[in-house]
Write a protein that holds these residues in place. Structure first.
Motif, PDB file in Angstrom:
ATOM      1  N   SER A 121       0.846  -1.187   0.000  1.00  0.00           N
ATOM      2  CA  SER A 121       0.000   0.000   0.000  1.00  0.00           C
ATOM      3  C   SER A 121       0.889   1.247   0.000  1.00  0.00           C
ATOM      4  CB  SER A 121      -0.975  -0.049   1.176  1.00  0.00           C
ATOM      5  OG  SER A 121      -1.964   0.949   1.043  1.00  0.00           O
ATOM      6  N   TRP A 122       0.739   2.134   0.980  1.00  0.00           N
ATOM      7  CA  TRP A 122       1.606   3.314   1.057  1.00  0.00           C
ATOM      8  C   TRP A 122       3.076   2.890   1.111  1.00  0.00           C
ATOM      9  CZ3 TRP A 122       2.989   8.048   0.355  1.00  0.00           C
ATOM     10  CH2 TRP A 122       3.991   8.626   1.139  1.00  0.00           C
ATOM     11  N   GLY A 123       3.357   1.756   1.727  1.00  0.00           N
ATOM     12  CA  GLY A 123       4.730   1.257   1.780  1.00  0.00           C
ATOM     13  C   GLY A 123       5.302   0.959   0.406  1.00  0.00           C
ATOM     14  N   SER A 124       4.438   0.637  -0.570  1.00  0.00           N
ATOM     15  CA  SER A 124       4.931   0.425  -1.932  1.00  0.00           C
ATOM     16  C   SER A 124       5.416   1.738  -2.536  1.00  0.00           C
ATOM     17  CB  SER A 124       3.852  -0.224  -2.811  1.00  0.00           C
ATOM     18  OG  SER A 124       2.769   0.663  -3.063  1.00  0.00           O
ATOM     19  N   THR A 125       4.745   2.831  -2.210  1.00  0.00           N
ATOM     20  CA  THR A 125       5.199   4.144  -2.673  1.00  0.00           C
ATOM     21  C   THR A 125       6.567   4.459  -2.081  1.00  0.00           C
ATOM     22  OG1 THR A 125       2.919   4.940  -2.864  1.00  0.00           O
ATOM     23  CG2 THR A 125       4.638   6.613  -2.710  1.00  0.00           C
ATOM     24  N   LEU A 126       6.706   4.263  -0.770  1.00  0.00           N
ATOM     25  CA  LEU A 126       7.996   4.523  -0.118  1.00  0.00           C
ATOM     26  C   LEU A 126       9.089   3.641  -0.704  1.00  0.00           C
ATOM     27  CD1 LEU A 126       7.239   4.986   3.682  1.00  0.00           C
ATOM     28  CD2 LEU A 126       7.900   6.701   1.995  1.00  0.00           C
ATOM     29  N   ALA A 127       8.767   2.382  -0.979  1.00  0.00           N
ATOM     30  CA  ALA A 127       9.761   1.464  -1.549  1.00  0.00           C
ATOM     31  C   ALA A 127      10.254   1.980  -2.901  1.00  0.00           C
ATOM     32  CB  ALA A 127       9.167   0.065  -1.693  1.00  0.00           C
ATOM     33  N   LEU A 128       9.353   2.451  -3.733  1.00  0.00           N
ATOM     34  CA  LEU A 128       9.742   2.961  -5.049  1.00  0.00           C
ATOM     35  C   LEU A 128      10.601   4.221  -4.931  1.00  0.00           C
ATOM     36  CD1 LEU A 128       6.390   2.388  -6.947  1.00  0.00           C
ATOM     37  CD2 LEU A 128       8.569   1.228  -7.393  1.00  0.00           C
ATOM     38  N   VAL A 129      10.214   5.137  -4.049  1.00  0.00           N
ATOM     39  CA  VAL A 129      10.993   6.367  -3.871  1.00  0.00           C
ATOM     40  C   VAL A 129      12.370   6.033  -3.289  1.00  0.00           C
ATOM     41  CG1 VAL A 129      11.061   8.636  -2.737  1.00  0.00           C
ATOM     42  CG2 VAL A 129       8.893   7.770  -3.634  1.00  0.00           C
ATOM     43  N   TYR A 130      12.409   5.114  -2.320  1.00  0.00           N
ATOM     44  CA  TYR A 130      13.689   4.689  -1.742  1.00  0.00           C
ATOM     45  C   TYR A 130      14.586   4.080  -2.822  1.00  0.00           C
ATOM     46  CZ  TYR A 130      17.093   2.202   1.142  1.00  0.00           C
ATOM     47  OH  TYR A 130      18.263   1.731   1.687  1.00  0.00           O
ATOM     48  N   ALA A 131      14.012   3.206  -3.652  1.00  0.00           N
ATOM     49  CA  ALA A 131      14.801   2.539  -4.696  1.00  0.00           C
ATOM     50  C   ALA A 131      15.324   3.537  -5.725  1.00  0.00           C
ATOM     51  CB  ALA A 131      13.970   1.461  -5.376  1.00  0.00           C
ATOM     52  N   GLU A 132      14.572   4.582  -5.990  1.00  0.00           N
ATOM     53  CA  GLU A 132      15.062   5.621  -6.904  1.00  0.00           C
ATOM     54  C   GLU A 132      16.254   6.361  -6.295  1.00  0.00           C
ATOM     55  OE1 GLU A 132      11.351   7.134  -9.636  1.00  0.00           O
ATOM     56  OE2 GLU A 132      11.628   8.103  -7.691  1.00  0.00           O
ATOM     57  N   LYS A 133      16.181   6.644  -5.015  1.00  0.00           N
ATOM     58  CA  LYS A 133      17.239   7.411  -4.357  1.00  0.00           C
ATOM     59  C   LYS A 133      18.446   6.546  -3.987  1.00  0.00           C
ATOM     60  CE  LYS A 133      18.102  10.951  -0.944  1.00  0.00           C
ATOM     61  NZ  LYS A 133      17.565  11.863   0.030  1.00  0.00           N
ATOM     62  N   PHE A 134      18.198   5.283  -3.614  1.00  0.00           N
ATOM     63  CA  PHE A 134      19.276   4.389  -3.160  1.00  0.00           C
ATOM     64  C   PHE A 134      19.239   3.054  -3.908  1.00  0.00           C
ATOM     65  CE2 PHE A 134      18.163   7.094   0.516  1.00  0.00           C
ATOM     66  CZ  PHE A 134      19.397   7.691   0.751  1.00  0.00           C
ATOM     67  N   PRO A 135      19.379   3.078  -5.239  1.00  0.00           N
ATOM     68  CA  PRO A 135      19.278   1.812  -5.987  1.00  0.00           C
ATOM     69  C   PRO A 135      20.343   0.791  -5.608  1.00  0.00           C
ATOM     70  CG  PRO A 135      20.117   3.573  -7.390  1.00  0.00           C
ATOM     71  CD  PRO A 135      19.676   4.218  -6.099  1.00  0.00           C
ATOM     72  N   ASP A 136      21.525   1.260  -5.222  1.00  0.00           N
ATOM     73  CA  ASP A 136      22.609   0.336  -4.873  1.00  0.00           C
ATOM     74  C   ASP A 136      22.397  -0.329  -3.525  1.00  0.00           C
ATOM     75  OD1 ASP A 136      22.930   2.941  -3.818  1.00  0.00           O
ATOM     76  OD2 ASP A 136      25.051   2.580  -3.425  1.00  0.00           O
ATOM     77  N   ARG A 137      21.395   0.094  -2.759  1.00  0.00           N
ATOM     78  CA  ARG A 137      21.093  -0.512  -1.455  1.00  0.00           C
ATOM     79  C   ARG A 137      19.952  -1.525  -1.537  1.00  0.00           C
ATOM     80  NH1 ARG A 137      25.750   0.184   0.649  1.00  0.00           N
ATOM     81  NH2 ARG A 137      26.326   2.350   0.983  1.00  0.00           N
ATOM     82  N   CYS A 138      19.375  -1.685  -2.727  1.00  0.00           N
ATOM     83  CA  CYS A 138      18.223  -2.579  -2.909  1.00  0.00           C
ATOM     84  C   CYS A 138      18.644  -3.857  -3.624  1.00  0.00           C
ATOM     85  CB  CYS A 138      17.138  -1.886  -3.729  1.00  0.00           C
ATOM     86  SG  CYS A 138      16.491  -0.387  -2.967  1.00  0.00           S
ATOM     87  N   ALA A 139      18.547  -4.981  -2.918  1.00  0.00           N
ATOM     88  CA  ALA A 139      18.808  -6.275  -3.552  1.00  0.00           C
ATOM     89  C   ALA A 139      17.623  -6.661  -4.433  1.00  0.00           C
ATOM     90  CB  ALA A 139      19.045  -7.341  -2.491  1.00  0.00           C
ATOM     91  N   ALA A 140      16.426  -6.232  -4.023  1.00  0.00           N
ATOM     92  CA  ALA A 140      15.199  -6.513  -4.771  1.00  0.00           C
ATOM     93  C   ALA A 140      14.083  -5.649  -4.191  1.00  0.00           C
ATOM     94  CB  ALA A 140      14.825  -7.987  -4.669  1.00  0.00           C
ATOM     95  N   LEU A 141      13.031  -5.482  -4.963  1.00  0.00           N
ATOM     96  CA  LEU A 141      11.811  -4.832  -4.490  1.00  0.00           C
ATOM     97  C   LEU A 141      10.674  -5.828  -4.571  1.00  0.00           C
ATOM     98  CD1 LEU A 141      11.713  -1.349  -6.302  1.00  0.00           C
ATOM     99  CD2 LEU A 141      12.252  -1.791  -3.911  1.00  0.00           C
ATOM    100  N   VAL A 142       9.861  -5.871  -3.525  1.00  0.00           N
ATOM    101  CA  VAL A 142       8.629  -6.652  -3.538  1.00  0.00           C
ATOM    102  C   VAL A 142       7.520  -5.668  -3.188  1.00  0.00           C
ATOM    103  CG1 VAL A 142       7.347  -8.573  -2.539  1.00  0.00           C
ATOM    104  CG2 VAL A 142       9.843  -8.734  -2.783  1.00  0.00           C
ATOM    105  N   LEU A 143       6.600  -5.467  -4.129  1.00  0.00           N
ATOM    106  CA  LEU A 143       5.523  -4.497  -3.939  1.00  0.00           C
ATOM    107  C   LEU A 143       4.186  -5.225  -3.993  1.00  0.00           C
ATOM    108  CD1 LEU A 143       6.867  -1.771  -6.400  1.00  0.00           C
ATOM    109  CD2 LEU A 143       7.361  -2.022  -3.965  1.00  0.00           C
ATOM    110  N   ARG A 144       3.319  -4.914  -3.035  1.00  0.00           N
ATOM    111  CA  ARG A 144       1.986  -5.533  -3.017  1.00  0.00           C
ATOM    112  C   ARG A 144       0.966  -4.454  -2.699  1.00  0.00           C
ATOM    113  NH1 ARG A 144      -0.092  -5.783   1.857  1.00  0.00           N
ATOM    114  NH2 ARG A 144       1.289  -5.554   3.625  1.00  0.00           N
ATOM    115  N   GLY A 145      -0.246  -4.611  -3.198  1.00  0.00           N
ATOM    116  CA  GLY A 145      -1.296  -3.635  -2.918  1.00  0.00           C
ATOM    117  C   GLY A 145      -0.840  -2.231  -3.236  1.00  0.00           C
TER     118      GLY A 145
END
Length: 195
Positions: A121-145
């Motif tokens: 939900s809202w956490g998926s938005t935060l995950a996307l913004v985080y991944a844009e700013k810190f792509p080298d810190r993300c091993a993977a993204l899992v987004l639901r709802g």
């Protein structure tokens, strides 16, 4: 509808059994906010951070159950103003960019190089913004709802749900005086910021 509920209730759980937390604490991120954080699962496992919905919802022990505790180092935290973070409901110094900085502060504090970022939900938005700013810190993204806070999504959440959950929507909207029901979002926001 009864037969659907009966079938769903007889399905085996797709979540892992209850998982105890290994450790927890508070992390001060500015002069106002301190974040509740916790860790569970395998301390040597693949790190995964769970980003809760809301904004303002907070985490629950059930959120740990998405992850295999033998394989994952499970990190949960309550975002600014949410759950067990303090102060509860605080809107000062509470923006999307600061929430993203908090995710990075937790990662650094826990000594994690890279992690799976899991948002709902809202956490998926935060995950996307985080991944844009810190792509080298993300091993993977899992987004639901996925909920991106677009006008259409907010309208659906505030008014469209009454088609499927009329009793719940009535309880939600009728809490407000009739004169304030034309704009539910503004009316609830005014209550949130009222001292």
């Amino acid at each position: 509808m009864v037969s659907v509920r009966k079938n769903l209730s007889s399905m085996p759980s797709v979540l892992y059994p209850e998982i105890p937390r290994n450790r927890h604490g508070m992390l001060s991120v500015d002069e106002i906010h301190a974040l509740y954080w916790e860790e569970s699962g395998n301390p040597r496992g693949l790190p995964v951070v769970f980003l809760h919905g809301g904004p303002g919802a907070g985490t629950t022990p059930g959120n740990r159950r998405f992850f295999d505790p033998a394989k994952y180092r499970i990190i949960l935290f309550d975002q600014r103003g949410s759950g067990r973070s303090t102060p509860l409901g605080e809107l000062r110094n509470n923006t999307t960019q600061l929430l993203v900085s908090d995710i990075e502060a937790i990662r650094t504090f826990l000594g994690i190089e890279k992690w799976v970022v899991f948002g709902g939900s809202w956490g998926s938005t935060l995950a996307l913004v985080y991944a844009e700013k810190f792509p080298d810190r993300c091993a993977a993204l899992v987004l639901r709802g996925i909920f991106l806070c677009r006008k259409e999504e907010i309208e659906w959440f505030l008014y469209g749900m009454k088609s499927f959950f009329p009793e719940n929507w009535a309880a939600f909207s009728e809490f407000l005086p009739a004169s304030e029901r034309a704009d539910l979002l503004l009316s609830y926001y005014q209550r949130l910021i009222n001292p």
